[in-house]
Design a protein around this motif. Sequence first.
Motif, mmCIF file in Angstrom:
data_model
loop_
_atom_site.group_PDB
_atom_site.id
_atom_site.type_symbol
_atom_site.label_atom_id
_atom_site.label_comp_id
_atom_site.label_asym_id
_atom_site.label_seq_id
_atom_site.Cartn_x
_atom_site.Cartn_y
_atom_site.Cartn_z
ATOM 1 N N GLN A 37 0.807 -1.230 0.000
ATOM 2 C CA GLN A 37 0.000 0.000 0.000
ATOM 3 C C GLN A 37 0.835 1.271 0.000
ATOM 4 N N THR A 38 2.132 1.151 0.302
ATOM 5 C CA THR A 38 2.952 2.356 0.414
ATOM 6 C C THR A 38 4.159 2.259 -0.511
ATOM 7 N N LYS A 39 4.935 3.333 -0.516
ATOM 8 C CA LYS A 39 6.162 3.326 -1.322
ATOM 9 C C LYS A 39 7.393 3.143 -0.431
ATOM 10 N N PHE A 40 7.205 2.496 0.723
ATOM 11 C CA PHE A 40 8.328 2.229 1.619
ATOM 12 C C PHE A 40 8.807 0.781 1.467
ATOM 13 N N THR A 41 10.089 0.567 1.705
ATOM 14 C CA THR A 41 10.605 -0.800 1.715
ATOM 15 C C THR A 41 10.271 -1.447 3.058
ATOM 16 N N ARG A 42 10.455 -2.745 3.095
ATOM 17 C CA ARG A 42 10.192 -3.482 4.337
ATOM 18 C C ARG A 42 11.043 -2.941 5.487
ATOM 19 N N LYS A 43 12.334 -2.693 5.188
ATOM 20 C CA LYS A 43 13.253 -2.168 6.210
ATOM 21 C C LYS A 43 12.786 -0.814 6.726
ATOM 22 N N GLU A 44 12.378 0.059 5.790
ATOM 23 C CA GLU A 44 11.915 1.396 6.180
ATOM 24 C C GLU A 44 10.669 1.284 7.057
ATOM 25 N N LEU A 45 9.774 0.390 6.694
ATOM 26 C CA LEU A 45 8.547 0.206 7.488
ATOM 27 C C LEU A 45 8.908 -0.269 8.893
ATOM 28 N N GLN A 46 9.879 -1.169 8.988
ATOM 29 C CA GLN A 46 10.266 -1.665 10.309
ATOM 30 C C GLN A 46 10.837 -0.542 11.167
ATOM 31 N N SER A 47 11.674 0.310 10.549
ATOM 32 C CA SER A 47 12.273 1.361 11.396
ATOM 33 C C SER A 47 11.246 2.453 11.704
ATOM 34 N N LEU A 48 10.327 2.745 10.775
ATOM 35 C CA LEU A 48 9.236 3.687 11.083
ATOM 36 C C LEU A 48 8.394 3.140 12.237
ATOM 37 N N TYR A 49 8.170 1.857 12.189
ATOM 38 C CA TYR A 49 7.336 1.242 13.224
ATOM 39 C C TYR A 49 7.995 1.336 14.593
ATOM 40 N N LEU A 111 5.753 11.997 1.246
ATOM 41 C CA LEU A 111 7.184 11.943 0.952
ATOM 42 C C LEU A 111 7.493 11.384 -0.428
ATOM 43 N N ARG A 112 6.657 10.448 -0.900
ATOM 44 C CA ARG A 112 7.014 9.750 -2.139
ATOM 45 C C ARG A 112 5.910 9.775 -3.180
ATOM 46 N N GLY A 113 4.794 10.415 -2.856
ATOM 47 C CA GLY A 113 3.666 10.375 -3.787
ATOM 48 C C GLY A 113 3.925 11.232 -5.019
ATOM 49 N N SER A 114 3.133 10.998 -6.060
ATOM 50 C CA SER A 114 3.181 11.862 -7.245
ATOM 51 C C SER A 114 2.570 13.214 -6.877
ATOM 52 N N GLU A 117 -1.101 12.821 -6.251
ATOM 53 C CA GLU A 117 -1.407 12.184 -4.968
ATOM 54 C C GLU A 117 -1.233 13.185 -3.823
ATOM 55 N N LYS A 118 -0.163 13.975 -3.887
ATOM 56 C CA LYS A 118 0.062 14.979 -2.840
ATOM 57 C C LYS A 118 -1.068 15.997 -2.831
ATOM 58 N N LEU A 119 -1.498 16.401 -4.019
ATOM 59 C CA LEU A 119 -2.564 17.406 -4.093
ATOM 60 C C LEU A 119 -3.887 16.842 -3.587
ATOM 61 N N ASN A 120 -4.142 15.579 -3.876
ATOM 62 C CA ASN A 120 -5.342 14.941 -3.323
ATOM 63 C C ASN A 120 -5.304 14.980 -1.806
ATOM 64 N N TRP A 121 -4.139 14.701 -1.254
ATOM 65 C CA TRP A 121 -3.982 14.695 0.199
ATOM 66 C C TRP A 121 -4.176 16.115 0.746
ATOM 67 N N ALA A 122 -3.597 17.088 0.038
ATOM 68 C CA ALA A 122 -3.721 18.485 0.469
ATOM 69 C C ALA A 122 -5.179 18.927 0.429
ATOM 70 N N PHE A 123 -5.883 18.502 -0.609
ATOM 71 C CA PHE A 123 -7.304 18.868 -0.716
ATOM 72 C C PHE A 123 -8.054 18.354 0.504
ATOM 73 N N MET A 201 1.681 27.443 -0.672
ATOM 74 C CA MET A 201 0.840 26.583 0.156
ATOM 75 C C MET A 201 1.729 25.702 1.007
ATOM 76 N N GLN A 202 3.029 25.917 0.902
ATOM 77 C CA GLN A 202 3.983 25.151 1.715
ATOM 78 C C GLN A 202 3.818 23.679 1.395
ATOM 79 N N LEU A 203 3.724 23.346 0.098
ATOM 80 C CA LEU A 203 3.354 21.967 -0.155
ATOM 81 C C LEU A 203 4.350 20.970 0.400
ATOM 82 N N PHE A 204 4.248 20.813 1.673
ATOM 83 C CA PHE A 204 4.696 19.656 2.431
ATOM 84 C C PHE A 204 6.145 19.546 2.830
ATOM 85 N N GLU A 205 7.065 19.677 1.889
ATOM 86 C CA GLU A 205 8.408 19.288 2.277
ATOM 87 C C GLU A 205 8.832 19.987 3.574
#
Length: 208
Positions: A37-49, A111-114, A117-123, A201-205
């Motif tokens: 469902q995300t654009k993270f690797t397994r390792k990244e997901l583990q460390s985020l978790y 962080l990784r969306g197109s 996708e970022k604009l949908n989230w912002a909306f 709009m300070q789009l995110f970064e």
Amino acid sequence: ERGTEKGTFQEMESSDSDLELSTVRHQPEGLDQLQAQTKFTRKELQSLYRGFKNECPSGLVDEETFKSIYSQFFPQGDASTYAHFLFNAFDIDRNGSIRFEDFVIGLSVLLRGSVTEKLNWAFNLYDINKDGYITKEEMLAIMKSIYDMMGRYTYPCVRDDAPSEHVDKFFQKMDKNRDGVVTIEEFIETCQKDENIMNSMQLFENVI
């Protein structure tokens, strides 16, 4: 021999993280599902978790915790209103708490969306009452909260009416058919065409 030791340690470590995932009080979806469902690797997901679990051992973040974590990043201003709006954008099922899955899916978009996708989230962030439209009041509320969060020191020359001037200008550009509300199509189309809007709009970064 060392090599085999190392191999088993790695195996242990990966089974540990899977185990960790299943022992927490709120049990997240499986790693595989989140990876799909995300654009993270397994390792990244583990460390985020691991980071997520350190901050919130119960596996759920309520709004107060979210605000206190978030305000640490913006000591120069008052981040509580923006954090409230942000919390609501992450709280996908509107139940008053953010699960690890909600957090990680949102983060992946930011962080990784197109751009779309970022604009949908912002909306979704700007659509405070989640009725599918952005009103000028909603946009102003978000803009004001961003100004509050960035603090007076960041904008020594900013006057109190700056956010509303900003919003008037944006809204005029976005509300193509002049019906007083901005649809997701109008929002995405205008933002994609206008670099100034994307930037101011300070789009995110720099806000997330």
